[in-house]
Enzyme design. Structure first.
Site, mmCIF file in Angstrom:
data_model
loop_
_atom_site.group_PDB
_atom_site.id
_atom_site.type_symbol
_atom_site.label_atom_id
_atom_site.label_comp_id
_atom_site.label_asym_id
_atom_site.label_seq_id
_atom_site.Cartn_x
_atom_site.Cartn_y
_atom_site.Cartn_z
ATOM 1 N N HIS A 37 0.980 -1.248 0.147
ATOM 2 C CA HIS A 37 -0.039 0.114 -0.160
ATOM 3 C C HIS A 37 0.828 1.260 -0.132
ATOM 4 O O HIS A 37 0.693 2.293 -0.662
ATOM 5 C CB HIS A 37 -0.759 0.159 1.311
ATOM 6 C CG HIS A 37 -1.823 -1.321 1.428
ATOM 7 N ND1 HIS A 37 -1.810 -2.031 2.221
ATOM 8 C CD2 HIS A 37 -3.062 -1.297 0.713
ATOM 9 C CE1 HIS A 37 -2.723 -2.986 2.229
ATOM 10 N NE2 HIS A 37 -3.455 -2.445 1.339
ATOM 11 N N GLN A 155 -9.120 -5.837 -10.551
ATOM 12 C CA GLN A 155 -9.672 -4.827 -10.009
ATOM 13 C C GLN A 155 -9.323 -3.700 -10.669
ATOM 14 O O GLN A 155 -10.135 -2.822 -11.400
ATOM 15 C CB GLN A 155 -9.465 -4.701 -8.616
ATOM 16 C CG GLN A 155 -9.460 -3.302 -8.218
ATOM 17 C CD GLN A 155 -9.274 -3.681 -6.455
ATOM 18 O OE1 GLN A 155 -9.892 -4.148 -5.579
ATOM 19 N NE2 GLN A 155 -8.230 -2.886 -6.116
ATOM 20 N N SER A 187 0.288 -9.033 1.550
ATOM 21 C CA SER A 187 -1.332 -9.162 1.539
ATOM 22 C C SER A 187 -1.405 -9.083 3.129
ATOM 23 O O SER A 187 -0.736 -9.801 3.823
ATOM 24 C CB SER A 187 -1.880 -10.239 1.035
ATOM 25 O OG SER A 187 -3.131 -10.676 1.540
#
Ligand code: AMP
Length: 282
Positions: A37, A155, A187
Site C-alpha cells: 500500500h 480490479q 497481503s
C-alpha cells in the site's frame, strides 16, 4: 498528515487546494496497511502535489458478513505508516458518510465479461461493490491521478473500464506488486498463514516465473495446464490459473493475439485464499 472523517470537510479542504493549483493523487485502501500500500502512496507523492489515502472497509464488496466483520482493522499502525510515508491527507470515513441514507448510486456500470471470470466466479457482486465505492470516493476526492496495485489485476482492469465509461480524465497508475523476499505477494492475509502454509506460499510466484520462462516454447493453454499441475502438487487447492488478454481478461489461444498478456491465479492454502498474477507481455 491531516485526518478527515467527514466528506464535506475533506471536499472543502481539497477544493481550496485545487484552486491553489495543487494536483491531487488518490490511493484508496481498506487499511491493514503494508509496504504494498505504502508503495502506492510513494508513487503518488512523486507525481502529485498532495496525496490523499483513504481507509474504508467497504461493506458492499463483501459476499459474506463474517468476512466483513473479520477484516483486519489496524488504525494506529496504519496512521503511523502513512505519516512516515509522507502522505498528506488520510480520509477515514464512517460508513454513513460514504453511504448516507439518501445516497443513490448515481451510475451503474456494465462491465461485460470483465467482472465475471476469475475473482468474479467465487465472489459474485464483489466487483460491482468495489466499483460503487471507487466511484463514490472519486466523486468526493476528485483526484487528478489514481493509484492501484497490480496485485489485484482484475480490479485494476475493471476500474480502467469504469473510468473509460465515465469519460473521466483521471490518470490511472498501476503500481507493481510488492513481494516478500521469497516472492510471496504482500497481503494482509499472509499474517493468517501458519508456518507450514507460509512455506508453501512461495510456490505461487515460482509457478508464475516458470510460466514466464516457458512462454516462448508453449501455448498459453499448455502453460495453464502445467501451472495447474505444479500448484496442485504443492499442497494448494487451485481455484483458477488463467492466461488472459490484459485488457479484456478473455483467455487467449496464442501469445501473438494480444498486446498485453497476464497470468492470473487464485489458490487456497488451507483456509486462506491467496491471489497473484504476472504480466507476461505488455
Ligand atoms: P486493499 O486495501 O487490499 O483494498 O488494497 C488497496 C490497494 O493496494 C489496491 O490497489 C491493491 O491492489 C494495492 N495492493 C495490495 N497489496 C499490494 C501489493 N502487495 N503490492 C502492490 N499493491 C498492493
Amino acid at each position: 498528515m491531516i485526518l478527515f472523517k467527514k466528506v464535506d470537510d475533506l471536499r472543502r479542504y481539497l477544493s481550496d487546494e485545487r484552486e491553489n493549483g495543487k494536483k491531487i493523487g488518490f490511493v484508496p485502501t481498506m487499511g491493514a496497511l503494508h509496504t504494498g500500500h505504502i508503495s502506492l502512496v510513494e508513487l503518488s507523492n512523486k507525481k502529485a502535489d498532495l496525496t490523499v489515502c483513504s481507509i474504508f472497509v467497504n461493506p458492499t464488496q463483501f459476499n459474506e458478513s463474517t468476512d466483513l466483520k473479520n477484516y483486519p482493522r489496524t488504525p494506529e499502525p496504519d496512521i503511523e505508516k502513512l505519516v512516515d510515508s509522507g502522505c498528506h491527507i488520510l480520509f477515514m470515513p464512517p460508513v454513513e458518510e460514504v453511504y448516507p441514507q439518501n445516497y443513490k448510486a448515481a451510475q451503474t456500470f456494465d462491465f461485460g465479461d470483465l467482472d465475471k471470470p476469475m475473482e468474479g466466479v467465487e465472489r459474485p457482486g464483489h466487483f460491482q461493490g468495489m466499483a460503487q465505492v471507487v466511484y463514490r470516493l472519486l466523486q468526493i476526492v476528485e483526484p487528478n491521478s489514481l493509484y492501484m496495485g497490480q496485485k489485484d489485476y482484475q480490479q485494476f482492469a475493471i476500474v480502467q473500464e469504469m473510468l473509460k465509461q465515465m469519460g473521466s480524465d483521471i490518470e490511472l497508475v498501476i503500481g507493481p506488486t510488492v513481494r516478500e523476499i521469497d516472492g510471496v505477494a504482500m497481503s494482509s492475509r499472509n499474517m493468517r498463514l501458519n508456518k507450514n502454509q507460509r512455506s508453501i506460499a512461495p510456490n505461487i510466484y515460482r509457478t508464475l516465473m516458470a510460466v514466464k520462462d516457458k512462454m516462448d516454447q508453449f501455448l498459453p493453454k499448455e502453460l495453464e495446464k502445467m501451472a495447474i499441475e505444479m500448484l496442485s502438487n504443492q499442497g494448494m487447492e487451485l481455484e483458477y490459473f488463467e492466461i488472459v488478454d490484459g485488457t479484456t481478461l478473455t483467455p487467449i489461444a496464442s501469445f501473438d493475439e494480444s498486446e498485453k498478456v497476464v497470468a492470473c491465479t487464485a489458490v487456497r492454502v488451507g483456509e486462506i485464499r491467496l491471489i497473484d498474477n504476472f504480466i507476461l507481455k505488455s
